[in-house]
Write an enzyme that holds these catalytic residues in place. Structure first.
Site, mmCIF file in Angstrom:
data_model
loop_
_atom_site.group_PDB
_atom_site.id
_atom_site.type_symbol
_atom_site.label_atom_id
_atom_site.label_comp_id
_atom_site.label_asym_id
_atom_site.label_seq_id
_atom_site.Cartn_x
_atom_site.Cartn_y
_atom_site.Cartn_z
ATOM 1 N N GLY A 16 0.648 -1.169 -0.169
ATOM 2 C CA GLY A 16 0.031 0.049 -0.050
ATOM 3 C C GLY A 16 0.741 1.300 -0.015
ATOM 4 N N SER A 17 2.061 1.138 -0.739
ATOM 5 C CA SER A 17 2.785 2.536 -0.503
ATOM 6 C C SER A 17 2.283 3.567 -1.461
ATOM 7 C CB SER A 17 4.523 2.355 -0.595
ATOM 8 O OG SER A 17 4.751 1.737 -2.122
ATOM 9 N N MET A 95 -4.297 -6.465 -6.781
ATOM 10 C CA MET A 95 -3.630 -7.626 -7.545
ATOM 11 C C MET A 95 -4.684 -8.509 -8.163
ATOM 12 S SD MET A 95 -0.756 -6.461 -8.042
ATOM 13 C CE MET A 95 0.802 -5.937 -7.765
ATOM 14 N N ARG A 96 -5.787 -8.281 -8.379
ATOM 15 C CA ARG A 96 -6.952 -9.085 -8.743
ATOM 16 C C ARG A 96 -7.246 -8.508 -10.060
ATOM 17 N NH1 ARG A 96 -8.686 -13.438 -6.045
ATOM 18 N NH2 ARG A 96 -10.698 -13.425 -7.117
ATOM 19 N N HIS A 114 0.516 1.299 -13.509
ATOM 20 C CA HIS A 114 1.326 0.091 -13.931
ATOM 21 C C HIS A 114 2.780 0.263 -14.129
ATOM 22 C CE1 HIS A 114 1.943 -3.863 -15.769
ATOM 23 N NE2 HIS A 114 2.482 -3.358 -16.777
HETATM 24 C C1 GAR Z 1 3.348 -0.859 -7.604
HETATM 25 O O1 GAR Z 1 4.664 -0.962 -8.062
HETATM 26 C C2 GAR Z 1 2.463 -1.120 -8.530
HETATM 27 O O2 GAR Z 1 2.557 -0.384 -9.595
HETATM 28 C C3 GAR Z 1 2.215 -2.376 -8.734
HETATM 29 O O3 GAR Z 1 2.386 -3.031 -7.632
HETATM 30 C C4 GAR Z 1 2.922 -2.422 -6.599
HETATM 31 C C5 GAR Z 1 2.305 -2.044 -5.551
HETATM 32 O O4 GAR Z 1 3.176 -1.448 -4.568
HETATM 33 N N1 GAR Z 1 0.924 -2.800 -9.439
HETATM 34 C C6 GAR Z 1 0.891 -3.554 -10.613
HETATM 35 O O5 GAR Z 1 1.790 -4.427 -10.946
HETATM 36 C C7 GAR Z 1 -0.437 -3.850 -11.201
HETATM 37 N N2 GAR Z 1 -0.216 -4.677 -12.364
HETATM 38 P P1 GAR Z 1 2.429 -0.671 -3.217
HETATM 39 O O6 GAR Z 1 1.526 -1.926 -2.741
HETATM 40 O O7 GAR Z 1 3.414 -0.580 -2.308
HETATM 41 O O8 GAR Z 1 1.765 0.653 -3.863
#
Ligand code: GAR
Length: 195
Positions: A16-17, A95-96, A114
């Site tokens: 969740g950053s 991520m779903r 993304h």
């Molecule tokens: C982030 O890098 C986001 O762009 C990616 O997951 C990470 C989540 O980090 N999203 C994807 O890959 C979607 N296809 P976070 O939970 O620290 O925000």
């Protein structure tokens, strides 16, 4: 609340950053008066970001996808969102894959970040893809969400230089730092043009 302020629901699955960065910008940064985080939603009860959101005093909701059939989870999620009032759903490490019914119900209101150029790499592990392919630069993409996986219209992209990164962790570090700023900047432009 300003006339322009958009009520947003942020969806997360883990750390969740990006969500934390948007929360901060909405409270005291560039999104102040433009976005209000109404709810943080997760499909994962263990998501570290949920705890952060609760500690911030934000409203949270978790519908755990663990152990549920895809159709059952999708229906529960859709039913819940249909009862909410909001302007925009911001996916931030959610991520779903959203169901077609969900995307149709909230068409035009769902945004995703993304960590690659969606024309070149869709789906998971985008930083790993850039690292494994020895890319000197990659792109962060903010896009509308349609029924496909990372196929929605691109809103904006930002190039990042990863030539100095020697490990995947370094690629991620460089990329996330940009994501945290870029996502709010794009949301600001979007909300400003959407009044
Ligand atoms: C982030 O890098 C986001 O762009 C990616 O997951 C990470 C989540 O980090 N999203 C994807 O890959 C979607 N296809 P976070 O939970 O620290 O925000």
């Amino acid at each position: 609340m300003s006339k322009k302020t958009k009520n947003i629901i942020i969806c997360i699955s883990g750390r969740g950053s990006n969500m934390a960065a948007i929360v901060k910008e909405s409270q005291s940064g560039i999104l102040k008066n433009f976005a209000k985080v109404q709810l943080v939603y997760s499909n994962n009860s263990e998501a570290a970001g949920l705890k952060f959101a609760k500690d911030q005093g934000l409203q949270t909701k978790c519908i755990s996808s663990k152990g549920k059939k895809r159709a059952e989870y999708n229906q529960l999620m859709l039913d819940f969102f249909l009862k909410q009032e909001f302007d925009c759903i911001v996916l931030a490490g959610y991520m779903r894959i959203l169901s077609n019914d969900f995307v149709k119900a909230f068409s035009g209101k769902i945004i995703n970040i993304h960590p690659a150029d969606t024309n070149e790499h869709k789906g998971l592990d985008a930083y790993n893809w850039a690292f494994e392919n020895g890319l000197k630069e990659t792109k962060i993409t903010v896009h509308h969400v349609d029924e496909g996986v990372d196929t929605g219209t691109i809103i904006e992209q930002k190039k990042i230089d990863i030539s100095s990164a020697k490990t995947l962790e370094e690629v991620e570090q460089i990329g996330l730092k940009v994501e945290h700023q870029f996502y709010s900047e794009v949301l600001l432009k979007l909300f400003n043009s959407n009044t």
